[in-house]
Motif scaffolding. Structure first.
Motif, PDB file in Angstrom:
ATOM      1  N   VAL A  68      14.374  26.134 -41.025  1.00 52.00           N
ATOM      2  CA  VAL A  68      14.193  27.567 -41.240  1.00 52.00           C
ATOM      3  C   VAL A  68      15.250  28.316 -40.444  1.00 52.00           C
ATOM      4  O   VAL A  68      15.339  28.160 -39.222  1.00 52.00           O
ATOM      5  CB  VAL A  68      12.778  28.025 -40.813  1.00 52.00           C
ATOM      6  CG1 VAL A  68      12.596  29.518 -41.057  1.00 52.00           C
ATOM      7  CG2 VAL A  68      11.696  27.211 -41.535  1.00 52.00           C
ATOM      8  N   ALA A  69      16.059  29.116 -41.146  1.00 51.60           N
ATOM      9  CA  ALA A  69      17.118  29.877 -40.483  1.00 51.60           C
ATOM     10  C   ALA A  69      16.840  31.369 -40.602  1.00 51.60           C
ATOM     11  O   ALA A  69      16.461  31.863 -41.672  1.00 51.60           O
ATOM     12  CB  ALA A  69      18.479  29.550 -41.100  1.00 51.60           C
ATOM     13  N   TYR A  70      17.035  32.072 -39.491  1.00 49.39           N
ATOM     14  CA  TYR A  70      16.872  33.524 -39.481  1.00 49.39           C
ATOM     15  C   TYR A  70      17.796  34.122 -38.429  1.00 49.39           C
ATOM     16  O   TYR A  70      18.417  33.397 -37.643  1.00 49.39           O
ATOM     17  CB  TYR A  70      15.408  33.918 -39.233  1.00 49.39           C
ATOM     18  CG  TYR A  70      14.866  33.558 -37.877  1.00 49.39           C
ATOM     19  CD1 TYR A  70      14.967  34.439 -36.812  1.00 49.39           C
ATOM     20  CD2 TYR A  70      14.254  32.336 -37.658  1.00 49.39           C
ATOM     21  CE1 TYR A  70      14.459  34.116 -35.556  1.00 49.39           C
ATOM     22  CE2 TYR A  70      13.744  31.996 -36.411  1.00 49.39           C
ATOM     23  CZ  TYR A  70      13.848  32.898 -35.370  1.00 49.39           C
ATOM     24  OH  TYR A  70      13.359  32.558 -34.137  1.00 49.39           O
ATOM     25  N   GLY A 104      14.192  36.169 -45.541  1.00 49.91           N
ATOM     26  CA  GLY A 104      14.446  37.310 -46.412  1.00 49.91           C
ATOM     27  C   GLY A 104      14.731  38.587 -45.645  1.00 49.91           C
ATOM     28  O   GLY A 104      15.557  39.400 -46.064  1.00 49.91           O
ATOM     29  N   ASN A 105      14.066  38.797 -44.504  1.00 46.54           N
ATOM     30  CA  ASN A 105      14.332  39.990 -43.696  1.00 46.54           C
ATOM     31  C   ASN A 105      15.781  40.020 -43.231  1.00 46.54           C
ATOM     32  O   ASN A 105      16.459  41.048 -43.315  1.00 46.54           O
ATOM     33  CB  ASN A 105      13.404  40.036 -42.469  1.00 46.54           C
ATOM     34  CG  ASN A 105      11.975  40.337 -42.823  1.00 46.54           C
ATOM     35  OD1 ASN A 105      11.683  40.988 -43.815  1.00 46.54           O
ATOM     36  ND2 ASN A 105      11.054  39.848 -42.007  1.00 46.54           N
ATOM     37  N   SER A 129       9.931  36.038 -44.396  1.00 44.26           N
ATOM     38  CA  SER A 129      10.253  36.138 -42.981  1.00 44.26           C
ATOM     39  C   SER A 129      10.390  34.739 -42.396  1.00 44.26           C
ATOM     40  O   SER A 129       9.484  33.911 -42.559  1.00 44.26           O
ATOM     41  CB  SER A 129       9.134  36.897 -42.248  1.00 44.26           C
ATOM     42  OG  SER A 129       9.242  36.735 -40.849  1.00 44.26           O
ATOM     43  N   GLY A 130      11.485  34.489 -41.698  1.00 45.79           N
ATOM     44  CA  GLY A 130      11.691  33.180 -41.087  1.00 45.79           C
ATOM     45  C   GLY A 130      10.677  32.886 -39.995  1.00 45.79           C
ATOM     46  O   GLY A 130      10.140  31.776 -39.911  1.00 45.79           O
ATOM     47  N   VAL A 131      10.391  33.871 -39.155  1.00 52.33           N
ATOM     48  CA  VAL A 131       9.436  33.664 -38.071  1.00 52.33           C
ATOM     49  C   VAL A 131       8.039  33.420 -38.628  1.00 52.33           C
ATOM     50  O   VAL A 131       7.334  32.510 -38.188  1.00 52.33           O
ATOM     51  CB  VAL A 131       9.441  34.867 -37.092  1.00 52.33           C
ATOM     52  CG1 VAL A 131       8.316  34.760 -36.082  1.00 52.33           C
ATOM     53  CG2 VAL A 131      10.789  34.957 -36.382  1.00 52.33           C
ATOM     54  N   VAL A 132       7.656  34.204 -39.630  1.00 49.32           N
ATOM     55  CA  VAL A 132       6.341  34.003 -40.243  1.00 49.32           C
ATOM     56  C   VAL A 132       6.275  32.628 -40.894  1.00 49.32           C
ATOM     57  O   VAL A 132       5.263  31.933 -40.800  1.00 49.32           O
ATOM     58  CB  VAL A 132       6.017  35.125 -41.254  1.00 49.32           C
ATOM     59  CG1 VAL A 132       4.768  34.793 -42.066  1.00 49.32           C
ATOM     60  CG2 VAL A 132       5.849  36.458 -40.539  1.00 49.32           C
ATOM     61  N   ARG A 133       7.360  32.195 -41.522  1.00 46.27           N
ATOM     62  CA  ARG A 133       7.376  30.869 -42.138  1.00 46.27           C
ATOM     63  C   ARG A 133       7.141  29.779 -41.090  1.00 46.27           C
ATOM     64  O   ARG A 133       6.379  28.842 -41.324  1.00 46.27           O
ATOM     65  CB  ARG A 133       8.701  30.627 -42.882  1.00 46.27           C
ATOM     66  CG  ARG A 133       8.777  29.280 -43.565  1.00 46.27           C
ATOM     67  CD  ARG A 133       7.747  29.161 -44.661  1.00 46.27           C
ATOM     68  NE  ARG A 133       7.782  27.833 -45.260  1.00 46.27           N
ATOM     69  CZ  ARG A 133       6.755  27.241 -45.824  1.00 46.27           C
ATOM     70  NH1 ARG A 133       5.601  27.865 -45.925  1.00 46.27           N
ATOM     71  NH2 ARG A 133       6.864  26.036 -46.337  1.00 46.27           N
ATOM     72  N   GLN A 138       3.543  25.750 -38.642  1.00 45.10           N
ATOM     73  CA  GLN A 138       2.789  25.256 -37.493  1.00 45.10           C
ATOM     74  C   GLN A 138       1.294  25.265 -37.791  1.00 45.10           C
ATOM     75  O   GLN A 138       0.578  24.339 -37.427  1.00 45.10           O
ATOM     76  CB  GLN A 138       3.109  26.071 -36.250  1.00 45.10           C
ATOM     77  CG  GLN A 138       4.490  25.743 -35.704  1.00 45.10           C
ATOM     78  CD  GLN A 138       4.814  26.514 -34.444  1.00 45.10           C
ATOM     79  OE1 GLN A 138       4.490  27.688 -34.318  1.00 45.10           O
ATOM     80  NE2 GLN A 138       5.463  25.845 -33.513  1.00 45.10           N
ATOM     81  N   GLY A 139       0.821  26.295 -38.493  1.00 42.56           N
ATOM     82  CA  GLY A 139      -0.579  26.352 -38.884  1.00 42.56           C
ATOM     83  C   GLY A 139      -0.960  25.228 -39.829  1.00 42.56           C
ATOM     84  O   GLY A 139      -2.119  24.811 -39.887  1.00 42.56           O
TER      85      GLY A 139
END
Length: 147
Positions: A68-70, A104-105, A129-133, A138-139
């Motif tokens: 995951v890249a952001y 996407g953000n 969102s990368g952070v949300v992903r 993790q969830g």
């Protein structure tokens, strides 16, 4: 009931034997964060993904790896200037258990900054969102690595 359980077990065995482990079938799951515009970090993330995939393949176990890249790390997936685009293209073909997610953000902010739509690599899927992903992964039981 026994027939359903046998069918499910057979489907799981078939999926593992066919190679490409999908996240819902994988015994092991790993998310890798890339948030820096640094070719060394990008290559380290790709090395980590490949090494983990090879480790579990040698043991006959399935794994799903998502990079995951952001933020500045989105440059990893920018088509016209990614320093690792050749490696990503090769890995996407050879290692379907390794997937790539672009924030996407960050992409929207980059488009606004450059005044145009900045093309991303076709191998990368855009997520809102990368952070949300990363939180979602993790969830879902994914281990987390930040090289």
């Amino acid at each position: 009931m026994k027939t359903i359980m046998k069918s499910a077990a057979a489907a799981a065995v078939l999926a593992v034997c066919m190679g490409g482990a999908h996240a819902e079938e994988a015994m092991h799951r790993l998310s890798i964060q890339v948030d820096q515009d640094d070719p060394a970090i990008m290559n380290l993330a790709l090395n980590n993904a490949k090494n983990v995939k090879n480790h579990y393949a040698a043991k006959g176990e399935s794994v799903a790896v998502e990079i995951v890249a952001y933020g500045p790390g989105l440059e990893m997936f920018v088509a016209e200037r990614s320093p690792v685009k050749t490696r990503i293209a090769s890995m996407a073909l050879e290692d379907p258990e390794i997937t790539f997610s672009a924030c996407g953000n960050t992409h929207q902010a980059l488009n606004k900054k450059e005044g145009r739509v900045v093309a991303l690599l076709g191998e990368a899927s855009e997520v809102p969102s990368g952070v949300v992903r990363l939180m979602e992964l993790q969830g879902d039981g994914y281990a987390y690595v930040r090289p």
